[in-house]
Design a protein around this motif. Structure first.
Motif, mmCIF file in Angstrom:
data_model
loop_
_atom_site.group_PDB
_atom_site.id
_atom_site.type_symbol
_atom_site.label_atom_id
_atom_site.label_comp_id
_atom_site.label_asym_id
_atom_site.label_seq_id
_atom_site.Cartn_x
_atom_site.Cartn_y
_atom_site.Cartn_z
ATOM 1 N N UNK A 152 0.829 -1.207 0.000
ATOM 2 C CA UNK A 152 0.000 0.000 0.000
ATOM 3 C C UNK A 152 0.862 1.256 0.000
ATOM 4 N N UNK A 153 1.852 1.327 0.895
ATOM 5 C CA UNK A 153 2.684 2.531 0.967
ATOM 6 C C UNK A 153 3.605 2.671 -0.239
ATOM 7 N N UNK A 154 3.811 1.602 -0.980
ATOM 8 C CA UNK A 154 4.678 1.647 -2.159
ATOM 9 C C UNK A 154 4.181 2.656 -3.192
ATOM 10 N N UNK A 155 2.884 2.903 -3.204
ATOM 11 C CA UNK A 155 2.302 3.847 -4.166
ATOM 12 C C UNK A 155 2.324 5.286 -3.667
ATOM 13 N N UNK A 156 2.755 5.517 -2.430
ATOM 14 C CA UNK A 156 2.829 6.880 -1.903
ATOM 15 C C UNK A 156 3.812 7.703 -2.726
ATOM 16 N N UNK A 157 3.442 8.954 -2.972
ATOM 17 C CA UNK A 157 4.271 9.853 -3.768
ATOM 18 C C UNK A 157 5.252 10.598 -2.867
ATOM 19 N N UNK A 158 6.510 10.655 -3.313
ATOM 20 C CA UNK A 158 7.556 11.401 -2.617
ATOM 21 C C UNK A 158 8.224 12.331 -3.630
ATOM 22 N N UNK A 159 8.879 13.338 -3.120
ATOM 23 C CA UNK A 159 9.610 14.285 -3.972
ATOM 24 C C UNK A 159 11.051 13.825 -4.124
ATOM 25 N N UNK A 160 11.534 13.825 -5.352
ATOM 26 C CA UNK A 160 12.948 13.593 -5.622
ATOM 27 C C UNK A 160 13.383 14.724 -6.534
ATOM 28 N N UNK A 161 14.099 15.675 -5.952
ATOM 29 C CA UNK A 161 14.408 16.896 -6.701
ATOM 30 C C UNK A 161 13.103 17.626 -6.959
ATOM 31 N N UNK A 162 12.832 17.914 -8.219
ATOM 32 C CA UNK A 162 11.575 18.591 -8.546
ATOM 33 C C UNK A 162 10.559 17.631 -9.176
ATOM 34 N N UNK A 163 10.808 16.323 -9.031
ATOM 35 C CA UNK A 163 9.914 15.324 -9.636
ATOM 36 C C UNK A 163 9.206 14.512 -8.558
ATOM 37 N N UNK A 164 8.023 14.046 -8.894
ATOM 38 C CA UNK A 164 7.272 13.147 -8.026
ATOM 39 C C UNK A 164 7.547 11.711 -8.436
ATOM 40 N N UNK A 165 7.796 10.881 -7.438
ATOM 41 C CA UNK A 165 8.059 9.458 -7.680
ATOM 42 C C UNK A 165 7.365 8.673 -6.578
ATOM 43 N N UNK A 166 7.088 7.405 -6.848
ATOM 44 C CA UNK A 166 6.527 6.567 -5.792
ATOM 45 C C UNK A 166 7.657 6.050 -4.910
ATOM 46 N N UNK A 167 7.294 5.673 -3.697
ATOM 47 C CA UNK A 167 8.284 5.077 -2.800
ATOM 48 C C UNK A 167 8.855 3.813 -3.439
ATOM 49 N N UNK A 168 7.988 3.028 -4.081
ATOM 50 C CA UNK A 168 8.467 1.808 -4.738
ATOM 51 C C UNK A 168 9.495 2.144 -5.815
ATOM 52 N N UNK A 169 9.213 3.174 -6.608
ATOM 53 C CA UNK A 169 10.142 3.557 -7.676
ATOM 54 C C UNK A 169 11.507 3.938 -7.105
ATOM 55 N N UNK A 170 11.514 4.686 -6.008
ATOM 56 C CA UNK A 170 12.779 5.099 -5.396
ATOM 57 C C UNK A 170 13.566 3.891 -4.880
ATOM 58 N N UNK A 171 12.874 2.988 -4.178
ATOM 59 C CA UNK A 171 13.585 1.830 -3.617
ATOM 60 C C UNK A 171 13.977 0.835 -4.699
ATOM 61 N N UNK A 172 13.153 0.721 -5.724
ATOM 62 C CA UNK A 172 13.512 -0.141 -6.848
ATOM 63 C C UNK A 172 14.705 0.434 -7.603
ATOM 64 N N UNK A 173 14.746 1.744 -7.757
ATOM 65 C CA UNK A 173 15.886 2.427 -8.385
ATOM 66 C C UNK A 173 17.154 2.139 -7.577
ATOM 67 N N UNK A 174 17.060 2.287 -6.264
ATOM 68 C CA UNK A 174 18.211 1.985 -5.412
ATOM 69 C C UNK A 174 18.643 0.528 -5.586
ATOM 70 N N UNK A 175 17.671 -0.338 -5.695
ATOM 71 C CA UNK A 175 17.955 -1.763 -5.836
ATOM 72 C C UNK A 175 18.713 -2.055 -7.125
ATOM 73 N N UNK A 176 18.185 -1.610 -8.269
ATOM 74 C CA UNK A 176 18.878 -1.933 -9.526
ATOM 75 C C UNK A 176 20.211 -1.203 -9.629
#
Length: 176
Positions: A125-149
């Motif tokens: 559920x929280x994976x879809x939460x939106x967070x700010x990265x610089x001036x862009x919006x990303x999901x928590x899942x996207x950020x952690x998946x980015x870190x993973x790859x």
């Protein structure tokens, strides 16, 4: 009786863990993959001798030590938005300030510990939460998946550095 109580407790805990994995399959999978790459990368950093921390396969790429520092820096960079921080103070300082194996391994462990809490807090559920990265919006899942790859990508680099130094990478070590 005490032994039976312990067995019952283990069964209950096992069922709870299995239930959580079934109710959060995406976040459970990303967490498991993170634990694996974290282990491989840390073991690579520990395995490489101090004298090879300055090793570069070619002059135009990072040294092994710089690679370790880069991965440590990006644990802060990519996990901080998930933790509600804009940018952690340690980001960008590791690659530009630390050079010894002892310092870099300690910094890498600390950086992974920082990221651990971001992964631990993730649910499907929280994976879809939106967070700010610089001036862009990303999901928590996207950020952690980015870190993973990103960490897997640089583990691949570390494998090459280890092999060129006649060392077996952790993912290729024989299981006991």
């Amino acid at each position: 009786m005490k032994r039976l109580s312990i067995i019952v407790l283990q069964v209950i805990l096992g069922c709870t863990t299995a239930s959580q994995a079934q109710s959060n399959p995406l976040s459970t999978d990303v967490k498991a993959d993170y634990v694996t790459v974290k282990d491989y990368f840390l073991r690579s950093a520990e395995k490489m001798p101090e004298t090879s921390y300055s090793f570069k396969p070619t002059p135009d790429v990072r040294s092994f030590g710089q690679l370790v520092a880069h991965v440590a820096d990006d644990q802060y960079n990519l996990c901080s938005p998930v933790k509600g921080e804009t940018r952690h103070a340690a980001y960008s300082e590791i690659e530009h300030t630390l050079t010894t194996k002892t310092d870099l391994v300690a910094a890498l462990k600390k950086a992974f510990a920082y990221c651990d809490t971001a992964y631990d807090s993730l649910t499907d559920t929280s994976a879809a939460d939106i967070v700010k990265f610089g001036n862009r919006n990303k999901t928590k899942f996207e950020m952690l998946n980015w870190n993973l790859w990103h960490t897997w990508e640089h583990y691949g680099n570390a494998v090459t550095y280890l092999r060129l130094n006649n060392l077996v990478p952790p993912s290729s070590e024989k299981k006991p």
